[in-house]
Motif scaffolding. Structure first.
Motif, PDB file in Angstrom:
ATOM      1  N   TRP A 254      17.156  56.155 -10.465  1.00  0.00           N
ATOM      2  CA  TRP A 254      15.839  55.874  -9.901  1.00  0.00           C
ATOM      3  C   TRP A 254      15.595  56.585  -8.564  1.00  0.00           C
ATOM      4  CZ3 TRP A 254      16.042  53.686  -5.081  1.00  0.00           C
ATOM      5  CH2 TRP A 254      17.234  53.037  -4.730  1.00  0.00           C
ATOM      6  N   LYS A 255      16.686  56.995  -7.869  1.00  0.00           N
ATOM      7  CA  LYS A 255      16.502  57.627  -6.550  1.00  0.00           C
ATOM      8  C   LYS A 255      15.737  58.939  -6.637  1.00  0.00           C
ATOM      9  CE  LYS A 255      20.841  57.579  -5.210  1.00  0.00           C
ATOM     10  NZ  LYS A 255      22.014  57.720  -4.291  1.00  0.00           N
ATOM     11  N   ASP A 261      12.358  60.253   2.153  1.00  0.00           N
ATOM     12  CA  ASP A 261      12.323  59.504   3.396  1.00  0.00           C
ATOM     13  C   ASP A 261      12.519  58.014   3.191  1.00  0.00           C
ATOM     14  OD1 ASP A 261      11.848  61.915   4.641  1.00  0.00           O
ATOM     15  OD2 ASP A 261       9.658  61.620   4.807  1.00  0.00           O
ATOM     16  N   HIS A 262      12.297  57.547   1.959  1.00  0.00           N
ATOM     17  CA  HIS A 262      12.336  56.107   1.697  1.00  0.00           C
ATOM     18  C   HIS A 262      13.599  55.672   0.971  1.00  0.00           C
ATOM     19  CE1 HIS A 262       7.652  56.388   1.763  1.00  0.00           C
ATOM     20  NE2 HIS A 262       8.197  56.394   2.990  1.00  0.00           N
ATOM     21  N   VAL A 263      14.363  56.622   0.388  1.00  0.00           N
ATOM     22  CA  VAL A 263      15.511  56.262  -0.452  1.00  0.00           C
ATOM     23  C   VAL A 263      16.522  55.417   0.299  1.00  0.00           C
ATOM     24  CG1 VAL A 263      17.504  57.173  -1.694  1.00  0.00           C
ATOM     25  CG2 VAL A 263      15.260  58.204  -2.023  1.00  0.00           C
ATOM     26  N   GLU A 264      16.887  55.823   1.505  1.00  0.00           N
ATOM     27  CA  GLU A 264      17.910  55.102   2.258  1.00  0.00           C
ATOM     28  C   GLU A 264      17.460  53.683   2.553  1.00  0.00           C
ATOM     29  OE1 GLU A 264      20.531  55.488   6.376  1.00  0.00           O
ATOM     30  OE2 GLU A 264      19.198  57.120   5.733  1.00  0.00           O
ATOM     31  N   HIS A 265      16.194  53.538   2.905  1.00  0.00           N
ATOM     32  CA  HIS A 265      15.664  52.194   3.207  1.00  0.00           C
ATOM     33  C   HIS A 265      15.670  51.317   1.943  1.00  0.00           C
ATOM     34  CE1 HIS A 265      13.323  49.067   5.069  1.00  0.00           C
ATOM     35  NE2 HIS A 265      12.434  49.149   4.063  1.00  0.00           N
ATOM     36  N   VAL A 266      15.277  51.885   0.800  1.00  0.00           N
ATOM     37  CA  VAL A 266      15.246  51.122  -0.455  1.00  0.00           C
ATOM     38  C   VAL A 266      16.654  50.705  -0.866  1.00  0.00           C
ATOM     39  CG1 VAL A 266      14.694  51.213  -2.916  1.00  0.00           C
ATOM     40  CG2 VAL A 266      13.111  52.198  -1.224  1.00  0.00           C
TER      41      VAL A 266
END
Length: 267
Positions: A254-255, A261-266
């Motif tokens: 899903w990544k 920019d949002h992957v690490e936060h998710v």
């Protein structure tokens, strides 16, 4: 007092006496020999008429006792075997080479709703739905010719259906083994009624299908993940929206559809 006149008479007397003694000795020898022979004959006769029959009867009696002991041991062994079979939780049915039932334990009576006295001696076909009987005979012949000793019927042919005495069909699991005794083949089946398990499986499958139908018709994107964040399920809306497949999205796939920019936060 010997004189010339009576000397010859004395000598004749001595000669006659010696001759008489010789004859008496021969007579006694013959008499003793006759008695000995008669005694042996009597002993042989007694042996033949009493001792020999007694010995023969004793030998026969011992043989009869040994056979009776062997028969009793066999009956006790058979009783122990039947007791063990009857204590088994699974149904056990043994048939001969003509597919006639020879063993039908208590669990089989309960499973097929048929008393053993009625089942034993009858054909196994009575407990097989008519549409499966031809295939059953084919499978039995194939198994007998394969040289194998055991086989799980459900592994090769999927769910196996059986028939109760009252006409109800039900699913079973079956393990089959063979043994040769007296030059004839016996087949033993260990059977388990899986009606309740099948119902539970069918109910679970129906529930999953309902859930899948509901989830796939949602307008929202939906997914499920394990405790480590690996996603193992997506609804169809997710796949349609992202233009991906379930294989691409498995695990951490899903990544690739998230903004960098949002992957690490998710995560």
């Amino acid at each position: 007092k010997l004189t010339a006149d009576n000397r010859a008479t004395g000598e004749r007397f001595v000669t006659d006496a010696n001759a008489a003694l010789s004859r008496l000795q021969r007579f006694l020898f013959v008499a003793l020999l006759s008695l000995l022979i008669s005694g042996i004959a009597i002993v042989v006769l007694v042996y033949r008429r009493t001792i020999s029959p007694l010995r023969s009867n004793l030998t026969e009696s011992l043989a009869i006792i040994e056979r009776q002991q062997a028969d009793q041991a066999l009956r006790e062994s058979e009783r122990r075997f039947v007791d063990i079979i009857d204590l088994a939780m699974d149904a056990i049915v043994t048939v001969d080479h003509d597919q006639r039932i020879v063993i039908f334990n208590s669990a089989a009576e309960e499973m097929f709703r048929c008393p053993a006295a009625e089942a034993i001696g009858s054909s196994l076909e009575r407990f097989i739905p008519p549409r499966y009987r031809t295939a059953h005979h084919h499978h039995v012949r194939e198994f007998a010719q394969s040289g194998k000793k055991t086989r799980r019927a459900s592994e090769r042919h999927g769910t196996v259906m059986a028939l109760r005495a009252d006409g109800e069909e039900f699913p079973i699991e079956a393990s089959i083994s063979t043994v040769e005794t007296g030059g004839k083949m016996l087949f033993t089946a260990i059977l388990r009624d899986v009606t309740e398990r099948k119902r539970a499986e069918d109910a679970l499958r129906e529930s999953e299908e309902k859930f899948q139908t509901l989830a796939n018709n949602m307008s929202q994107l939906a997914w499920m993940a394990d405790a480590d964040g690996r996603i193992f399920w997506y609804n169809q809306r997710w796949l349609d929206y992202t233009g991906t497949t379930i294989e691409e999205m498995q695990g951490w796939g899903w990544k690739k559809v998230h903004h960098p920019d949002h992957v690490e936060h998710v995560v």
